[in-house]
Design a protein around this motif. Structure first.
Motif, PDB file in Angstrom:
ATOM      1  N   LEU A  15       9.474  -4.692  14.324  1.00  0.00           N
ATOM      2  CA  LEU A  15       9.838  -4.742  12.902  1.00  0.00           C
ATOM      3  C   LEU A  15      11.356  -4.894  12.784  1.00  0.00           C
ATOM      4  N   GLU A  16      11.790  -5.731  11.858  1.00  0.00           N
ATOM      5  CA  GLU A  16      13.228  -5.898  11.608  1.00  0.00           C
ATOM      6  C   GLU A  16      13.637  -4.891  10.522  1.00  0.00           C
ATOM      7  N   PRO A  17      14.797  -4.242  10.681  1.00  0.00           N
ATOM      8  CA  PRO A  17      15.218  -3.257   9.660  1.00  0.00           C
ATOM      9  C   PRO A  17      15.176  -3.817   8.248  1.00  0.00           C
ATOM     10  N   GLU A  18      15.571  -5.101   8.093  1.00  0.00           N
ATOM     11  CA  GLU A  18      15.604  -5.664   6.729  1.00  0.00           C
ATOM     12  C   GLU A  18      14.194  -5.913   6.168  1.00  0.00           C
ATOM     13  N   ASP A  19      13.186  -5.813   7.050  1.00  0.00           N
ATOM     14  CA  ASP A  19      11.813  -6.004   6.558  1.00  0.00           C
ATOM     15  C   ASP A  19      11.166  -4.705   6.090  1.00  0.00           C
ATOM     16  N   ILE A  20      11.889  -3.580   6.242  1.00  0.00           N
ATOM     17  CA  ILE A  20      11.325  -2.310   5.751  1.00  0.00           C
ATOM     18  C   ILE A  20      11.314  -2.348   4.221  1.00  0.00           C
ATOM     19  N   CYS A  21      10.161  -2.060   3.652  1.00  0.00           N
ATOM     20  CA  CYS A  21      10.034  -2.137   2.189  1.00  0.00           C
ATOM     21  C   CYS A  21       9.026  -1.081   1.721  1.00  0.00           C
ATOM     22  N   GLU A  22       8.891  -0.945   0.429  1.00  0.00           N
ATOM     23  CA  GLU A  22       7.955   0.056  -0.114  1.00  0.00           C
ATOM     24  C   GLU A  22       6.540  -0.215   0.382  1.00  0.00           C
ATOM     25  N   GLU A  23       6.203  -1.497   0.517  1.00  0.00           N
ATOM     26  CA  GLU A  23       4.829  -1.857   0.902  1.00  0.00           C
ATOM     27  C   GLU A  23       4.504  -1.465   2.341  1.00  0.00           C
ATOM     28  N   ASN A  24       5.488  -1.429   3.244  1.00  0.00           N
ATOM     29  CA  ASN A  24       5.147  -0.958   4.594  1.00  0.00           C
ATOM     30  C   ASN A  24       5.580   0.493   4.826  1.00  0.00           C
ATOM     31  N   PHE A  25       6.369   1.034   3.895  1.00  0.00           N
ATOM     32  CA  PHE A  25       6.736   2.457   4.006  1.00  0.00           C
ATOM     33  C   PHE A  25       5.534   3.338   3.621  1.00  0.00           C
ATOM     34  N   ALA A  26       4.906   3.020   2.483  1.00  0.00           N
ATOM     35  CA  ALA A  26       3.795   3.857   1.981  1.00  0.00           C
ATOM     36  C   ALA A  26       2.674   4.023   3.016  1.00  0.00           C
ATOM     37  N   PRO A  27       2.259   2.948   3.727  1.00  0.00           N
ATOM     38  CA  PRO A  27       1.194   3.139   4.720  1.00  0.00           C
ATOM     39  C   PRO A  27       1.634   3.943   5.946  1.00  0.00           C
ATOM     40  N   SER A  28       2.929   4.251   6.053  1.00  0.00           N
ATOM     41  CA  SER A  28       3.400   5.084   7.159  1.00  0.00           C
ATOM     42  C   SER A  28       3.368   6.564   6.793  1.00  0.00           C
ATOM     43  N   LEU A  29       3.026   6.861   5.547  1.00  0.00           N
ATOM     44  CA  LEU A  29       2.921   8.261   5.107  1.00  0.00           C
ATOM     45  C   LEU A  29       1.556   8.815   5.501  1.00  0.00           C
ATOM     46  N   ASP A  30       1.419  10.151   5.430  1.00  0.00           N
ATOM     47  CA  ASP A  30       0.122  10.785   5.763  1.00  0.00           C
ATOM     48  C   ASP A  30      -0.975  10.291   4.829  1.00  0.00           C
ATOM     49  N   THR A  31      -0.588   9.865   3.628  1.00  0.00           N
ATOM     50  CA  THR A  31      -1.573   9.476   2.603  1.00  0.00           C
ATOM     51  C   THR A  31      -1.969   7.999   2.692  1.00  0.00           C
ATOM     52  N   ALA A  32      -1.689   7.363   3.820  1.00  0.00           N
ATOM     53  CA  ALA A  32      -2.033   5.941   3.992  1.00  0.00           C
ATOM     54  C   ALA A  32      -3.473   5.695   3.562  1.00  0.00           C
ATOM     55  N   GLY A  33      -3.688   4.693   2.743  1.00  0.00           N
ATOM     56  CA  GLY A  33      -5.045   4.336   2.318  1.00  0.00           C
ATOM     57  C   GLY A  33      -5.512   5.055   1.065  1.00  0.00           C
ATOM     58  N   ILE A  34      -4.739   6.041   0.620  1.00  0.00           N
ATOM     59  CA  ILE A  34      -5.118   6.794  -0.586  1.00  0.00           C
ATOM     60  C   ILE A  34      -4.207   6.336  -1.727  1.00  0.00           C
ATOM     61  N   PRO A  35      -4.772   5.991  -2.887  1.00  0.00           N
ATOM     62  CA  PRO A  35      -3.886   5.560  -3.980  1.00  0.00           C
ATOM     63  C   PRO A  35      -2.982   6.708  -4.446  1.00  0.00           C
ATOM     64  N   ASP A  36      -1.856   6.366  -5.040  1.00  0.00           N
ATOM     65  CA  ASP A  36      -0.967   7.401  -5.578  1.00  0.00           C
ATOM     66  C   ASP A  36      -1.714   8.216  -6.635  1.00  0.00           C
ATOM     67  N   PRO A  37      -1.389   9.502  -6.768  1.00  0.00           N
ATOM     68  CA  PRO A  37      -2.082  10.290  -7.794  1.00  0.00           C
ATOM     69  C   PRO A  37      -1.729   9.791  -9.192  1.00  0.00           C
ATOM     70  N   ASP A  38      -2.739   9.717 -10.061  1.00  0.00           N
ATOM     71  CA  ASP A  38      -2.497   9.364 -11.463  1.00  0.00           C
ATOM     72  C   ASP A  38      -2.132  10.617 -12.238  1.00  0.00           C
TER      73      ASP A  38
END
Ligand code: IPE
Ligand code: IPE
Ligand code: MG
Length: 244
Positions: free
Chosen positions: A163-186
């Motif tokens: 991965l290139e540092p400049e390619d880090i974005c919200e879209e690949n950060f969120a799946p790196s969290l424990d909650t990967a695959g779970i939608p954000d709480p409403d």
């Protein structure tokens, strides 16, 4: 905003409700009981919340059961809580399995005693195929450390040249969290009257509607859940845009 069903305009239900289950100690203190009794009663309210979400067809429920900061509590209280987690999983697992609940955990599970970890594994394995409700239990969980862990995972990928540092974005950060695959709480509900997040789902709460209720967690029931949903439905979610 609503969905039309059989000519009725029904309000749109949240996909994901997260609850900060607070007030066990105060529930016990009001009855001149030991705090530990409050935690025991709190386990009953968990059943109410799960049942309520199943009945209402909410597909994701996340419960804050033990924070990374709760290790600071007296050893006796921590031990009692660990015992209750084991007791709860053993007693409820069959019913959860039968009712279509898929059990999931977030947090530093490896910091829990070995026997709790074994039951966590069992609950994951036994309910893996279920699809009706994803019940995520946050144990030894802290939002900040979850974000730091995600940053480390991405750093490892960068170091490996994946991965290139400049390619880090919200879209690949969120799946790196424990909650990967779970939608954000409403909707995030906190009981006990406290109006803070206490390190819960800090990334995921960005556009959650927050509802604070005075009820102490052991007294929480379906009516409280419905009241929280009424409040949720009275809000206008704009996500930074303007309402139409
Ligand atoms: C929530 O109830 C349960 C856990 C944090 C484990 P508390 O134990 O925080 O209850 P209060 O806030 O002292 O009343
Ligand atoms: C938050 O409650 C954690 C859980 C409900 C598991 P706390 O009682 O630990 O939070 P503070 O200390 O009042 O912020
Ligand atoms: Mg508390």
């Amino acid at each position: 905003m609503g969905i039309v069903q059989s000519n009725n305009l029904l309000p749109e239900m949240p996909d994901h409700i997260a609850i900060i289950m607070d007030g066990n100690g105060r529930w016990a203190a009001r009855r001149s009981m030991n705090r530990l009794k409050g935690h025991e009663q709190g386990a009953k309210a968990v059943r109410e919340a799960v049942k309520g979400c199943l009945e209402l067809g909410i597909p994701y429920l996340t419960l804050f059961a033990f924070s990374s900061e709760n290790w600071k509590r007296p050893q006796e209280e921590v031990n009692h809580l660990m015992g209750l987690f084991k007791f709860f999983i053993k007693r409820e697992l069959n019913e959860l399995k039968k009712s279509g609940v898929k059990v999931n955990f977030i947090g530093h599970i490896n910091k829990l005693p070995q026997d709790v970890q074994s039951l966590v594994e069992l609950a994951l394995n036994e309910t893996r195929q279920n699809t009706k409700l994803v019940l995520t239990i946050a144990l030894s969980y802290g939002g900040r450390s979850e974000i730091v862990d995600a940053a480390k995972r991405l750093a490892v990928k960068v170091k490996a040249g994946e991965l290139e540092p400049e390619d880090i974005c919200e879209e690949n950060f969120a799946p790196s969290l424990d909650t990967a695959g779970i939608p954000d709480p409403d909707l995030i509900i906190r009981t006990s009257g406290e109006k803070r997040l206490s390190n819960f789902l800090l990334w995921q709460c960005a556009y959650a509607e927050l509802v604070f209720q005075d009820v102490l967690w052991p007294d929480f029931n379906k009516e409280n859940l419905e009241n929280a949903l009424d409040e949720y439905h009275s809000r206008c979610r704009r996500y930074g845009a303007i309402s139409v």
